[in-house]
Design a protein around this motif. Structure first.
Motif, PDB file in Angstrom:
ATOM      1  N   PHE A   9       0.819  -1.212   0.000  1.00  0.00           N
ATOM      2  CA  PHE A   9       0.000   0.000   0.000  1.00  0.00           C
ATOM      3  C   PHE A   9       0.855   1.265   0.000  1.00  0.00           C
ATOM      4  O   PHE A   9       0.447   2.305   0.519  1.00  0.00           O
ATOM      5  CB  PHE A   9      -0.972  -0.012   1.181  1.00  0.00           C
ATOM      6  CG  PHE A   9      -1.911  -1.179   1.148  1.00  0.00           C
ATOM      7  CD1 PHE A   9      -2.905  -1.243   0.191  1.00  0.00           C
ATOM      8  CD2 PHE A   9      -1.764  -2.231   2.039  1.00  0.00           C
ATOM      9  CE1 PHE A   9      -3.768  -2.334   0.138  1.00  0.00           C
ATOM     10  CE2 PHE A   9      -2.617  -3.325   1.994  1.00  0.00           C
ATOM     11  CZ  PHE A   9      -3.620  -3.377   1.041  1.00  0.00           C
ATOM     12  N   LEU A  14      -0.615   2.913  -4.720  1.00  0.00           N
ATOM     13  CA  LEU A  14      -1.972   3.477  -4.700  1.00  0.00           C
ATOM     14  C   LEU A  14      -2.144   4.544  -5.773  1.00  0.00           C
ATOM     15  O   LEU A  14      -3.211   4.644  -6.386  1.00  0.00           O
ATOM     16  CB  LEU A  14      -2.295   4.032  -3.313  1.00  0.00           C
ATOM     17  CG  LEU A  14      -2.390   2.986  -2.203  1.00  0.00           C
ATOM     18  CD1 LEU A  14      -2.604   3.657  -0.850  1.00  0.00           C
ATOM     19  CD2 LEU A  14      -3.490   1.980  -2.494  1.00  0.00           C
ATOM     20  N   ALA A 124      -3.082   6.528   1.675  1.00  0.00           N
ATOM     21  CA  ALA A 124      -4.017   5.440   1.994  1.00  0.00           C
ATOM     22  C   ALA A 124      -5.366   6.001   2.440  1.00  0.00           C
ATOM     23  O   ALA A 124      -6.428   5.554   1.986  1.00  0.00           O
ATOM     24  CB  ALA A 124      -3.436   4.529   3.067  1.00  0.00           C
ATOM     25  N   VAL A 146      -6.106   1.553   5.937  1.00  0.00           N
ATOM     26  CA  VAL A 146      -5.473   2.770   6.452  1.00  0.00           C
ATOM     27  C   VAL A 146      -4.855   2.489   7.821  1.00  0.00           C
ATOM     28  O   VAL A 146      -3.704   2.864   8.091  1.00  0.00           O
ATOM     29  CB  VAL A 146      -6.476   3.940   6.536  1.00  0.00           C
ATOM     30  CG1 VAL A 146      -5.811   5.182   7.118  1.00  0.00           C
ATOM     31  CG2 VAL A 146      -7.072   4.222   5.163  1.00  0.00           C
ATOM     32  N   VAL A 149      -1.734   0.314   7.376  1.00  0.00           N
ATOM     33  CA  VAL A 149      -0.612   1.101   6.860  1.00  0.00           C
ATOM     34  C   VAL A 149      -0.019   1.954   7.977  1.00  0.00           C
ATOM     35  O   VAL A 149       1.199   2.009   8.157  1.00  0.00           O
ATOM     36  CB  VAL A 149      -1.051   1.978   5.666  1.00  0.00           C
ATOM     37  CG1 VAL A 149       0.006   3.012   5.312  1.00  0.00           C
ATOM     38  CG2 VAL A 149      -1.364   1.103   4.462  1.00  0.00           C
TER      39      VAL A 149
END
Length: 183
Positions: A9, A14, A124, A146, A149
């Protein structure tokens, strides 16, 4: 596990995936691929070049003092891609995503002059907000990504909890406001 979340991620990943997803949703996957080129591939290639030449510490640019140049280059690349999207008549939703990405990048670059907020967490969180706005509340489950991460960045000692929370908050607010207004 923390390294895996950080890599899977990462902002570049992303930034490559989100335009394709939003472009496909808008019926214009080709435009999404073009946006991914300017938002992810070109900036990431510059970062890798900097790492190979010894100018950057690593591909995540862990040294705050080294971030400004790559961030500004990335913003210029995003802006060039945005110009092509607008001139070519790309879907509004995709343009809104790229404008939100640019705005988030501007804020992250400004903050970077004084403090090292987590760009991983910001991208994220911004991605999660856009996914919820496009696909609905079921995508609130992306908040788990999220959190993962953020945990990974702290676990790897690349950021403090405050840097992760600030990055996520900035990413979510900028994406929500800019994408929400423009789509």
């Amino acid at each position: 596990m923390a390294r895996l979340f950080t890599e899977i991620f990462a902002p570049a990943v992303l930034a490559a995936v989100m335009p394709v997803v939003i472009g496909a949703h808008a019926g214009a996957a080709g435009w999404g691929l073009l946006a991914a080129l300017f938002c992810a591939a070109i900036p990431y290639a510059m970062i890798l070049r900097g790492v190979r030449r010894g100018r950057l510490s690593d591909r995540h640019i862990g040294e705050r003092s080294q971030r400004t140049g790559p961030l500004v280059f990335g913003l210029a690349s995003v802006l060039a891609g945005l110009g092509l999207l607008v001139a070519g008549g790309a879907p509004r939703e995709l343009i809104a995503l790229i404008v939100a990405s640019f705005a988030g990048g501007v804020v992250a670059t400004g903050i970077n002059h004084f403090w090292k907020s987590s760009i991983h967490a910001g991208v994220a969180a911004g991605s999660a907000v856009v996914l919820v706005l496009v696909f609905g509340p079921l995508l609130l489950t992306s908040a788990a990504v999220v959190a993962a991460v953020g945990w990974s960045r702290v676990r790897l000692e690349d950021h403090t909890v405050a840097q992760v929370v600030a990055g996520a908050a900035i990413g979510a607010v900028v994406a929500g406001v800019v994408f929400g207004l423009l789509r």
